[in-house]
Design an enzyme around this catalytic site. Sequence first.
Site, PDB file in Angstrom:
ATOM      1  CG  LEU A  85      -1.908  -1.178   1.282  1.00 44.48           C
ATOM      2  CD1 LEU A  85      -2.604  -1.214   2.624  1.00 44.48           C
ATOM      3  CD2 LEU A  85      -2.914  -1.088   0.151  1.00 44.48           C
ATOM      4  N   GLY A  86       2.042   1.203   0.472  1.00 43.69           N
ATOM      5  CA  GLY A  86       2.872   2.399   0.531  1.00 43.69           C
ATOM      6  C   GLY A  86       4.258   2.058   1.027  1.00 43.69           C
TER       7      GLY A  86
ATOM      8  N   GLY B  90       8.167   4.116   2.262  1.00 39.92           N
ATOM      9  CA  GLY B  90       8.852   5.368   2.566  1.00 39.92           C
ATOM     10  C   GLY B  90      10.153   5.105   3.279  1.00 39.92           C
ATOM     11  CB  THR B  91      12.411   7.426   5.080  1.00 39.33           C
ATOM     12  OG1 THR B  91      12.424   8.373   4.011  1.00 39.33           O
ATOM     13  CG2 THR B  91      13.789   7.356   5.724  1.00 39.33           C
ATOM     14  CG  PHE B  92      10.283   5.801   9.280  1.00 35.11           C
ATOM     15  CD1 PHE B  92      11.071   5.690  10.410  1.00 35.11           C
ATOM     16  CD2 PHE B  92       9.965   7.070   8.825  1.00 35.11           C
ATOM     17  CE1 PHE B  92      11.513   6.817  11.086  1.00 35.11           C
ATOM     18  CE2 PHE B  92      10.400   8.198   9.497  1.00 35.11           C
ATOM     19  CZ  PHE B  92      11.181   8.071  10.622  1.00 35.11           C
ATOM     20  N   GLY B  93       9.936   2.359   6.033  1.00 35.68           N
ATOM     21  CA  GLY B  93       9.591   0.996   5.678  1.00 35.68           C
ATOM     22  C   GLY B  93       8.412   0.930   4.740  1.00 35.68           C
TER      23      GLY B  93
ATOM     24  CB  VAL C 221       1.970   0.313   4.983  1.00 34.32           C
ATOM     25  CG1 VAL C 221       0.611  -0.118   5.522  1.00 34.32           C
ATOM     26  CG2 VAL C 221       2.670   1.192   5.992  1.00 34.32           C
TER      27      VAL C 221
ATOM     28  CE  LYS D 201       5.278   2.865   9.905  1.00 30.23           C
ATOM     29  NZ  LYS D 201       4.952   4.057  10.723  1.00 30.23           N
TER      30      LYS D 201
ATOM     31  CG  ASP E 265       5.378  14.422  11.389  1.00 32.07           C
ATOM     32  OD1 ASP E 265       5.522  15.493  10.762  1.00 32.07           O
ATOM     33  OD2 ASP E 265       5.614  13.303  10.893  1.00 32.07           O
TER      34      ASP E 265
END
Length: 438
Positions: free
Chosen positions: A126-127, A129-132, A134, A149, A242
């Site tokens: 599904l997505g 990014g920098t952190f991992g 999902v 996640k 954030d």
Amino acid sequence: MSNREQTPDLDFSKEGKINSSHLVQTKTRTGTSSIETKAEKKNTPHSDPRKSSPNDEKFSQLFSSENFEGANSEDSKMDLSIRWETDSSDTDKGSYSTDSDSTPSTLTPGMIITGNSKVYNVEEILGSGTFGEVARCCIEGQDKVVALKVTSGKYENAFLNEVETLQLLNKLTNFKHYFIKCNDSFTYQGFLCQEFELLDQTLLDYLKKRGDPFKVAEIRAIAQQMLVALSALKHLGITHTDVKLDNIMLVNHDAQPFRVKLIDFGLAFETECLPENVVFQNLKTRAPEITLGLPRDEAIDTWSLGCLLSALFLDCHLFPYENEYDNLRIIMKLLGQPDKKLLDEGTLVSDYFRKGKNGSEYIKAFLDLVKKMLTVDPSNRILPADALKHPFITMDKKIADSDFTCDFSYVVNMFSPCMCGFSLGAPVPPTNTKNIAG
């Protein structure tokens, strides 16, 4: 001392089968055996958040029988598609990151992941990014779909921070429905995994698909829910840090229009431990006290929410986000300048402002000269030769208010942001722009 039992550090070389309470307790708000002092905590970089436990009185009050449900209480279940937050918002590319630093893909459809007591079948990525990443996952043997996640082990602090914070929030009877529900957490082949309830989509994704600004009534519904969420965080002594469009998710927009939840607590801080003299927050929603090095508290989340609601109404961001100088310039132009006391306290104020001696007197001299140059009767208008002798031009240090005879009241208000003796300095070159958060 923490109300939670201390346990040994988590060994990420071992595979799963670790319950979420163990994960949380490995690094509680007061930490493991190497506990940091409060002074050290306050200077902890934003990328490595730490928190200390609430005091006993506040803890008891919050978790009274009126506000508390057991850890196994049932929450609403909605099996829907999800769009996840990432760190790509500064590039305004939505919730799918294209950052070169993004974690390499580790999930593929059809992959099987073993958790504590569940087996997850990956259906869709599904997505990322920098952190991992999902993924939408189906739990084997259960008619239930969840969001999983998966995070790299190097983001252990943010991972544990989010798990612990959500465990706290998900137990609040009156407030838990305003925050995403974290069902479980575990390790798998060296990766950190969190099972979340499956939500709909972020406000950022919805705004892009919609194509039109939100109506005021719709914004009101979102504002009301997020203000309740921020009130709960303030009561707990937690600052999210954030709050942005891709960190608020619609729960089920078709069935419950504009019901939303706040997500992503990896960078949350206990308010009293917010790092000082450190720049953080996404520049699109960054409070000016962060940029200027002023004292900060949970009010930074309120500022971010105000920016977010404005963006929903305008269909664009209210303040520039290319660099800090332009961001501050427009904030000051629209909303005014912090008072002199605050500017004197700001540790980063000198990066953006210059302070002049006898500022108010020189402002009055300037206004006096301009008024003389703008005299309607040309025969009475000041001559260039006389203007060159004016105290504003000569920078006479003995300027006195009695030297000027005009009434400045109608124009002073226009220049009121400058009357404290500060003026916004020269722009910071883009190459020198620093600490713009993701």
